[in-house]
Write an enzyme that holds these catalytic residues in place. Structure first.
Site, PDB file in Angstrom:
ATOM      1  N   LYS A  96       0.857  -1.183   0.000  1.00 37.04           N
ATOM      2  CA  LYS A  96       0.000   0.000   0.000  1.00 37.04           C
ATOM      3  C   LYS A  96       0.899   1.241   0.000  1.00 37.04           C
ATOM      4  O   LYS A  96       1.870   1.291   0.757  1.00 37.04           O
ATOM      5  CB  LYS A  96      -0.899  -0.035   1.245  1.00 37.04           C
ATOM      6  CG  LYS A  96      -2.134   0.822   1.138  1.00 37.04           C
ATOM      7  CD  LYS A  96      -3.181   0.459   2.169  1.00 37.04           C
ATOM      8  CE  LYS A  96      -4.326   1.431   2.129  1.00 37.04           C
ATOM      9  NZ  LYS A  96      -5.449   1.046   2.990  1.00 37.04           N
ATOM     10  N   GLU A 115     -19.347  -5.728  10.086  1.00 39.36           N
ATOM     11  CA  GLU A 115     -20.307  -4.985  10.906  1.00 39.36           C
ATOM     12  C   GLU A 115     -21.341  -5.906  11.550  1.00 39.36           C
ATOM     13  O   GLU A 115     -21.721  -5.721  12.705  1.00 39.36           O
ATOM     14  CB  GLU A 115     -21.012  -3.916  10.064  1.00 39.36           C
ATOM     15  CG  GLU A 115     -20.138  -2.726   9.696  1.00 39.36           C
ATOM     16  CD  GLU A 115     -19.172  -2.981   8.550  1.00 39.36           C
ATOM     17  OE1 GLU A 115     -19.300  -4.041   7.894  1.00 39.36           O
ATOM     18  OE2 GLU A 115     -18.280  -2.144   8.306  1.00 39.36           O
ATOM     19  N   ARG A 149     -25.438  -2.309   7.204  1.00 35.68           N
ATOM     20  CA  ARG A 149     -25.097  -3.721   7.007  1.00 35.68           C
ATOM     21  C   ARG A 149     -25.610  -4.612   8.139  1.00 35.68           C
ATOM     22  O   ARG A 149     -25.762  -5.812   7.966  1.00 35.68           O
ATOM     23  CB  ARG A 149     -23.569  -3.878   7.003  1.00 35.68           C
ATOM     24  CG  ARG A 149     -22.882  -3.528   5.744  1.00 35.68           C
ATOM     25  CD  ARG A 149     -22.703  -4.769   4.897  1.00 35.68           C
ATOM     26  NE  ARG A 149     -22.410  -4.419   3.538  1.00 35.68           N
ATOM     27  CZ  ARG A 149     -21.204  -4.496   2.965  1.00 35.68           C
ATOM     28  NH1 ARG A 149     -20.183  -4.935   3.657  1.00 35.68           N
ATOM     29  NH2 ARG A 149     -21.051  -4.152   1.714  1.00 35.68           N
TER      30      ARG A 149
HETATM   31  C1  LIG Z   1     -18.714  -2.166   4.860  1.00 36.41           C
HETATM   32  C2  LIG Z   1     -17.550  -1.244   5.009  1.00 36.41           C
HETATM   33  N1  LIG Z   1     -16.958  -1.113   6.213  1.00 36.41           N
HETATM   34  C3  LIG Z   1     -15.913  -0.278   6.354  1.00 36.41           C
HETATM   35  C4  LIG Z   1     -15.442   0.434   5.291  1.00 36.41           C
HETATM   36  C5  LIG Z   1     -14.315   1.447   5.485  1.00 36.41           C
HETATM   37  N2  LIG Z   1     -13.126   1.071   4.714  1.00 36.41           N
HETATM   38  C6  LIG Z   1     -12.822   1.653   3.543  1.00 36.41           C
HETATM   39  S1  LIG Z   1     -11.436   1.063   2.877  1.00 36.41           S
HETATM   40  C7  LIG Z   1     -11.210   0.010   4.152  1.00 36.41           C
HETATM   41  C8  LIG Z   1     -10.028  -0.899   4.167  1.00 36.41           C
HETATM   42  C9  LIG Z   1     -10.058  -1.833   3.022  1.00 36.41           C
HETATM   43  O1  LIG Z   1      -8.934  -2.655   3.085  1.00 36.41           O
HETATM   44  P1  LIG Z   1      -8.539  -3.498   1.821  1.00 36.41           P
HETATM   45  O2  LIG Z   1      -9.733  -4.107   1.228  1.00 36.41           O
HETATM   46  O3  LIG Z   1      -7.454  -4.423   2.211  1.00 36.41           O
HETATM   47  O4  LIG Z   1      -8.018  -2.426   0.794  1.00 36.41           O
HETATM   48  P2  LIG Z   1      -6.681  -1.536   0.890  1.00 36.41           P
HETATM   49  O5  LIG Z   1      -7.123  -0.197   1.390  1.00 36.41           O
HETATM   50  O6  LIG Z   1      -5.718  -2.206   1.803  1.00 36.41           O
HETATM   51  O7  LIG Z   1      -6.191  -1.486  -0.497  1.00 36.41           O
HETATM   52  C10 LIG Z   1     -12.217   0.146   5.103  1.00 36.41           C
HETATM   53  C11 LIG Z   1     -12.284  -0.586   6.372  1.00 36.41           C
HETATM   54  C12 LIG Z   1     -16.089   0.270   4.056  1.00 36.41           C
HETATM   55  N3  LIG Z   1     -15.724   0.954   2.980  1.00 36.41           N
HETATM   56  N4  LIG Z   1     -17.129  -0.579   3.943  1.00 36.41           N
END
Ligand SMILES: Cc1ncc(C[n+]2csc(CCOP(=O)(O)OP(=O)(O)O)c2C)c(N)n1
Length: 644
Positions: free
Chosen positions: A288, A377, A405
């Site tokens: 990242k 969630e 959710r």
């Molecule tokens: C249902 C839901 N919960 C929380 C989030 C907040 N959120 C946005 S990006 C993220 C992290 C995602 O991690 P990953 O899929 O590994 O992608 P990366 O950012 O590491 O590329 C979170 C928790 C969300 N978008 N949707």
């Protein structure tokens, strides 16, 4: 400020232009794309590290697959900046996340290349599978369907529901697992451990390399040779891994892990996978923030850093001469620790938002009583319910939008069982630049209709603290009711916010000012706009009364009787949906008690409100201070015109 793309990128107006390039040009395209993202986000803001991490993946996907006919679904979508730039939105990219500009997430209305609208995580596998099955039904066997999902998003139940289904189909589905070990904060849970094991296992990697070599050699020999390879590969993997591969056991063919930054390798692997039928998963390892030093080093901070100096890596913060009010989330975080230090039963739960919700303050101060459960969630709510059955006092903090959710869990696991879980709903109201997928528009309406649920919203930091203090108290915890406290994104209004903790009587509002002709009833921090509106109206000798109701459920009935007896013109203001929300509750009270009044309701209409600064959206919906003042004038002058 105009951002100039590099030479090659400047010529890519659509993925076809990319596909016309020689493969040897791709590293240069990646470098230019990465630079363009850095240049833009440093000046205009937005998500950052995730898009940098998938630059090579993005270029390879559009190079190998025939987008937009092949369907490319990004999970969450915060990493899709490169995709947007390569798909016709480069020259408009400076409007990303601005009012009336490009959306920060893929959006079907915005481009045919955005196969599926996103914002919430973990939908990509189900959506792409749906597309793949539809292609089968429509006899379109040549179309490919790709879901790109992060290791964080993979922790959600929905992702597993999708894989469970996919594994029982013959659908042409390629899942790309973008594994960077990060969610917004470091990824958590057993799956993360598993992915690390699989990545570092020497036995597995030896087998994998052999399989890939074989596959590479044989893929020139046509379909039947590939079938043989695929059988050998499956056999090898099955015997050497003793069926232990999680994805293989769900009947998804597993490939990888491979270096997600090696563009040549990505292109050749994706080309190979194009010819392999059925559902399959390619495990890619990425970093990242790749290519921008500070973002690689502090990946959480650079998830969405705000504006920064791209040369020094310094994040630009506004400097003020006077003390500023804190963010509501920080008031939550600090107050939780303050309460938990006294009440040992208190625990905190967050689904993957430790920094976003400031639960990380408790995770640091009292680590054994604060839990990050991953992007989950539904689990967060039922896990909280489980703890509440054992007498723990649970503060379950979920962004309003993500609570959508877990609605069944709120009803089925918490309220029906009369469990006093405390829900702190952050980012309630308009989320701002994240847009409609993230607006916390519906919570007042969907929480207030559930029995055994108290619904409240503080007008300022002091009320937030007092509501939290009240919710964890013995009386409430014994009262068998869940307790929702919703508050918005951003700063409050009290620089000196560390006020003494005091209980608030449940269902008790407070009168902010007495008045004449009109009563304004507000819920939550939007009440501060009403204060400004009243000051504006003062100059015109209009003096509405103003009540901060604090609770949507139970309503302060004594106060409402007083209001409807004294005023025949009432204005309700909420930063939530009008249908079924606070204003609706006031109307229900009015008819139930036989009052007749002219009631005007301000709030979010029955429409999808796009992204923009919160104040722009409030204005658009007519409940910024001017809008509130206008509504009061309208109530007064219409009435005066009618009676004249
Ligand atoms: C249902 C839901 N919960 C929380 C989030 C907040 N959120 C946005 S990006 C993220 C992290 C995602 O991690 P990953 O899929 O590994 O992608 P990366 O950012 O590491 O590329 C979170 C928790 C969300 N978008 N949707």
């Amino acid at each position: 400020m105009l951002i100039t793309p590099g030479k090659l990128l400047a010529k890519i107006d659509k993925p076809e232009d990319l596909r016309n390039l020689d493969q040897t040009a791709l590293p240069q395209v990646c470098a230019e794309l990465r630079q363009f993202i850095v240049d833009n986000v440093s000046v205009y803001g937005g998500h950052f590290g995730a898009s940098l991490g998938v630059v090579e993946l993005t270029v390879a996907l559009h190079y190998v697959f025939n987008t937009p006919d092949d369907q490319l679904v990004w999970d969450v979508g915060h990493q899709a900046y490169g995709h947007k730039i390569l798909t016709g939105r480069r020259d408009n990219f400076h409007t990303n996340r601005f009012y009336k500009g490009l959306s920060g997430f893929p959006k079907r209305k915005e481009s045919p290349y955005d196969a599926f609208g996103v914002g919430h995580s973990s939908t990509s596998i189900s959506a792409a599978l749906g597309m793949a099955v539809a292609s089968q039904l429509q006899n379109n066997p040549k179309r490919h369907h790709i879901a790109v999902i992060g290791d964080g998003a993979m922790t959600a139940g929905l992702a597993f529901e999708g894989m469970n289904h996919a594994g029982s189909t013959e659908a042409d589905l390629l899942i790309i697992l973008n594994d960077n070990c990060m969610s917004i904060d470091p990824n958590v849970g057993a799956l993360r451990e598993y992915l690390t094991d699989i990545t570092t296992s020497p036995t597995y990697n030896k087998v994998k390399d052999e399989v890939w070599n074989l596959l590479g050699k044989m893929s020139n020999f046509g379909k039947s040779a590939q079938d043989i390879v695929s059988k050998i590969e499956t056999g090898l993997k099955a015997s050497l891994l003793k069926q232990s591969n999680l994805f293989e056991s769900l009947h998804l063919r597993y490939f990888g892990p491979i270096d997600g930054h090696d563009i040549d390798h990505l292109v050749s692997v994706m080309n190979d996978l194009k010819d392999i039928p059925g559902p399959k998963l390619l495990h890619c390892l990425t970093v990242k923030g790749k290519g921008y030093g500070p973002a690689e080093k502090d990946q959480t901070k650079w998830h969405a850093p705000g504006l920064f100096d791209k040369v020094t890596g310094e994040i630009k913060k506004k400097v003020y001469d006077t003390p500023q009010p804190p963010k509501y989330q920080d008031v939550f975080g600090h107050t939780l620790v303050e309460l938990a230090e006294v009440n040992e039963k208190i625990v905190g739960v967050t689904p993957a938002m430790p920094s976003g919700s400031s639960m990380n303050i408790m995770m640091k101060a009292i680590p054994d009583r604060a839990f990050d459960v991953g992007i989950a969630e539904q689990h967060a709510v039922t896990f909280s319910a489980g703890m509440a059955t054992q007498g723990q006092v649970v503060f379950c903090n979920i962004y309003s939008t993500f609570m959508q959710r877990a609605y069944d869990q709120v009803i089925h696991d918490v309220c029906i069982q009369e469990l006093p879980v405390i829900f702190c709903l952050d980012r309630a109201g308009f989320a701002g630049a994240d847009g409609p997928t993230h607006h916390g528009a519906y919570d007042l309406a969907f929480m207030r209709c559930v029995p055994n649920m108290i619904v409240s919203s503080p007008m300022n930091e002091q009320e937030l603290r007092n509501l939290m203090f009240t919710a964890q108290s013995g009386t409430i915890q014994e009262g068998k009711q869940a307790f929702t406290i919703r508050y918005p994104r951003g700063e409050g209004v009290m620089p000196n916010w560390k006020t003494p903790l005091e209980p608030i009587e449940i269902g008790k509002g407070r009168k902010i000012r007495d008045g004449r002709e009109v009563a304004i009833l507000t819920i939550g921090p939007i009440g501060n706009y009403a204060v400004t509106a009243c000051n504006l109206l003062e100059n015109e000798h209009i003096q509405p009364a103003h009540y901060d109701m604090r609770f949507v459920k139970p309503l302060d009935e004594a106060m409402l009787h007083e209001i409807f007896q004294r005023y025949d013109k009432v204005l309700t203001v909420e930063d939530g949906c009008l249908m079924g929300g606070f204003g609706s509750a006031v109307l229900e009270f009015m008819t139930d008690h036989g009052y007749v009044a002219r009631v005007k309701r301000l709030g979010i209409p029955d429409a999808i409100i796009e992204h923009g600064e919160q104040i722009d959206l409030h204005r658009e919906c007519g409940f910024d201070p001017q809008g509130i003042a206008n509504a009061v004038r309208e109530l007064i002058y219409t009435e005066r015109a009618v009676t004249a």
